[in-house]
Design an enzyme around this catalytic site. Structure first.
Site, PDB file in Angstrom:
ATOM      1  N   HIS A  13      74.790  15.578 -51.247  1.00  0.00           N
ATOM      2  CA  HIS A  13      73.784  15.289 -50.221  1.00  0.00           C
ATOM      3  C   HIS A  13      74.095  15.959 -48.884  1.00  0.00           C
ATOM      4  O   HIS A  13      73.225  16.036 -48.018  1.00  0.00           O
ATOM      5  CB  HIS A  13      73.600  13.777 -50.043  1.00  0.00           C
ATOM      6  CG  HIS A  13      74.692  13.079 -49.303  1.00  0.00           C
ATOM      7  ND1 HIS A  13      75.698  12.400 -49.937  1.00  0.00           N
ATOM      8  CD2 HIS A  13      74.927  12.933 -47.978  1.00  0.00           C
ATOM      9  CE1 HIS A  13      76.504  11.860 -49.031  1.00  0.00           C
ATOM     10  NE2 HIS A  13      76.055  12.173 -47.834  1.00  0.00           N
TER      11      HIS A  13
ATOM     12  N   ASP B 261      76.924  13.079 -56.987  1.00  0.00           N
ATOM     13  CA  ASP B 261      76.911  13.456 -55.569  1.00  0.00           C
ATOM     14  C   ASP B 261      78.102  14.339 -55.215  1.00  0.00           C
ATOM     15  O   ASP B 261      78.687  14.221 -54.143  1.00  0.00           O
ATOM     16  CB  ASP B 261      76.884  12.215 -54.667  1.00  0.00           C
ATOM     17  CG  ASP B 261      76.498  12.550 -53.225  1.00  0.00           C
ATOM     18  OD1 ASP B 261      75.825  13.580 -53.021  1.00  0.00           O
ATOM     19  OD2 ASP B 261      76.885  11.796 -52.311  1.00  0.00           O
TER      20      ASP B 261
ATOM     21  N   SER C  73      80.786  11.990 -44.705  1.00  0.00           N
ATOM     22  CA  SER C  73      80.415  12.262 -46.094  1.00  0.00           C
ATOM     23  C   SER C  73      81.032  13.565 -46.582  1.00  0.00           C
ATOM     24  O   SER C  73      80.942  14.600 -45.916  1.00  0.00           O
ATOM     25  CB  SER C  73      78.892  12.338 -46.225  1.00  0.00           C
ATOM     26  OG  SER C  73      78.309  11.079 -46.040  1.00  0.00           O
TER      27      SER C  73
END
EC number: 3.4.21.107
Length: 477
Positions: free
Chosen positions: A117, A147, A220
């Site tokens: 992402h 992911d 992230s």
């Protein structure tokens, strides 16, 4: 005060002071020192920025907006009262969207791991190293299901992280994150492992590591380290109701990420095993209904036609207790285990069917790229039948049976006050099984309903918008 008594007080004071120093030293020894770890690991942690070109829908000053699609009366009003300027052709202007994330270098020749992402749909990816130099990155491949994304930058002798074993990670163990929250490069936060094997909605192929490490936007894709300085996870998600950190962070186990990256590097894609079933958790009431000693396993709510499970003999209502010798404690354990197999490999399943244990050998298939969706069909006008559950049902039409891949069943036409209303059944829901028995028609449904036991959990298989699940209820005396 006498001299002996004064000496006694002084000795007591000295003893208390020494005890305090000892306790302070012990407390300092109990708290970990992260400085060496951070100094050694930070150079391999990178900042990742992306750029994406998007159509600009803003209206330039003095320019007539695009009035297509407005009701005629509004379009005429604007055309009369606004200056007549040429309209901008659609899509001739663009704006640039930017995002920030983190990552880490896993090989000295420039392979970088991050989250999917972070780099999804990016037109340009920039990797900024710890010395603030910037490198253009090439996207090797991504895996949205976990992911995970693998990047490649041109470089030699780049600093790398040490990779650990996430299987050996223990709940309560200290862990540390390095990343770029809100763009603040190489920020360090610490915490402990709160739980392992967590499953989140829409992420059935990742047994997440839950921590209380402070993670915010920009973290992230960054690494989660153990106290040996080894990467044990990729920081991926947080649970929040405020938009910020609330003490619940989730990391992808490094074992999962490395398996994905190896496949991406070799094949450019990820292959997973697939059974072709829809499963659900076994709660206390379902365990009682299916004759289990305790809640455990994965309950098969749906078997996809012509899938590996259907060909291998797995049936709706089976409870899978183990696969290849590994117990299925929670239903989420099954996708993790099946996903680790390759197309054609064997899955040895221990199941309970009609209260009896048995074994099945099933050759798994390859997980399709797209999720399988089953349409609900159109309702027919079959004869209705009412029953003690408080529902009016009708036979399924041939079209509905074909659409839902069912041999029988009933559709709910009306819900009255009673057990059905209490468990949330709605008109349009399809019931295929009642009390572990397949239903062929509305007449059969009514006959089975008459014989239902009281004050005991009874299971019912319900399909709503093509999705199947088992629910339970109890009939009072």
């Amino acid at each position: 005060m006498s001299i002996p008594r004064l000496k006694s007080y002084l000795m007591m004071f000295a003893a208390v002071l020494m005890l305090g120093q000892v306790l302070t030293a012990q407390a300092e020894e109990a708290l970990p020192d992260f400085t060496t770890l951070v100094e050694q690991a930070s150079p391999a942690v990178v900042n990742i920025s992306t750029k994406q070109k998007l159509p600009d829908r803003r209206i330039a000053a003095g320019q007539m907006p695009d009035l297509e699609g407005l009701p005629p009366m509004f379009r005429e009003f604007f055309e009369r009262n606004m200056p007549q300027q040429p309209r901008s052709p659609r899509g001739d202007r663009q704006r640039e969207a930017q995002s920030l994330g983190s990552g880490f270098i896993i090989s000295s020749d420039g392979y970088v791991l991050t989250n999917n992402h972070v780099v999804a749909d990016a037109d340009e990816i920039i990797v900024r190293l710890s010395d603030r130099s910037e490198l253009q990155a090439k996207l090797v491949g991504t895996d949205p299901r976990t992911d995970v994304a693998l990047l490649k930058v041109d470089g030699k002798n780049l600093p790398t992280v040490k990779l650990g074993d996430s299987e050996k990670l223990k709940v309560g163990e200290w862990v540390l994150a390095i990343g770029s929250p809100f763009g603040f490069d190489h920020s360090v936060t610490k915490g402990i492992v709160s739980a392992k094997g967590r499953t989140l909605p829409n992420d059935t192929y990742v047994p997440f590591i839950q921590t209380d490490v402070a993670i915010n936007p920009g973290n992230s894709g960054g690494p989660l380290f153990n106290m040996k300085g080894e990467v044990v996870g990729i920081n991926s998600q947080i649970f929040t109701r405020s938009g910020g950190f609330m003490g619940l962070s989730f990391a992808i186990p490094i074992d999962v990420a490395i398996d994905v990256s190896n496949q991406l590097k070799k094949d450019g894609k990820v292959s997973r095993g697939w059974l072709g079933v829809v499963i659900q958790e076994v709660n206390k009431d379902l365990a009682e209904s299916f004759g289990l000693d305790k809640p455990a396993g994965a309950l098969v709510a749906q078997v996809l036609e012509n899938g590996p499970a259907a060909k291998g003999g797995l049936q709706v209502g089976d409870v899978i207790l183990s696969m290849n010798g590994q117990p299925i404690v929670m239903s989420a354990d099954l996708p993790h285990l099946v996903g680790g197999l390759k197309d054609g490999e064997k899955a040895k399943l221990e199941i309970i069917r009609n209260g009896k244990r048995q074994n099945l050998d099933i050759s798994v298939g390859a997980l399709p790229d797209d999720d399988v969706e089953i349409g609900a069909g159109t309702e027919g006008g079959a004869e209705r039948s009412s029953n003690r559950l408080g529902v009016s049902v009708a036979d399924l039409t041939a079209e509905q049976k074909k659409s839902l891949e069912l041999k029988g069943g009933v559709v709910i036409k009306e819900v009255q006050d009673g057990p059905a209303a209490m468990i949330g059944l709605r008109p349009g829901d399809v019931i295929s099984h009642l009390n572990n028995q397949a239903i062929g028609s509305a007449k059969e449904f009514t006959e089975i309903a008459k014989e239902l036991p009281k004050n005991r959990s009874v299971s019912m298989r319900v399909l709503r918008q093509g999705r199947a699940s088992f629910i339970t209820f109890k009939l009072a005396e």
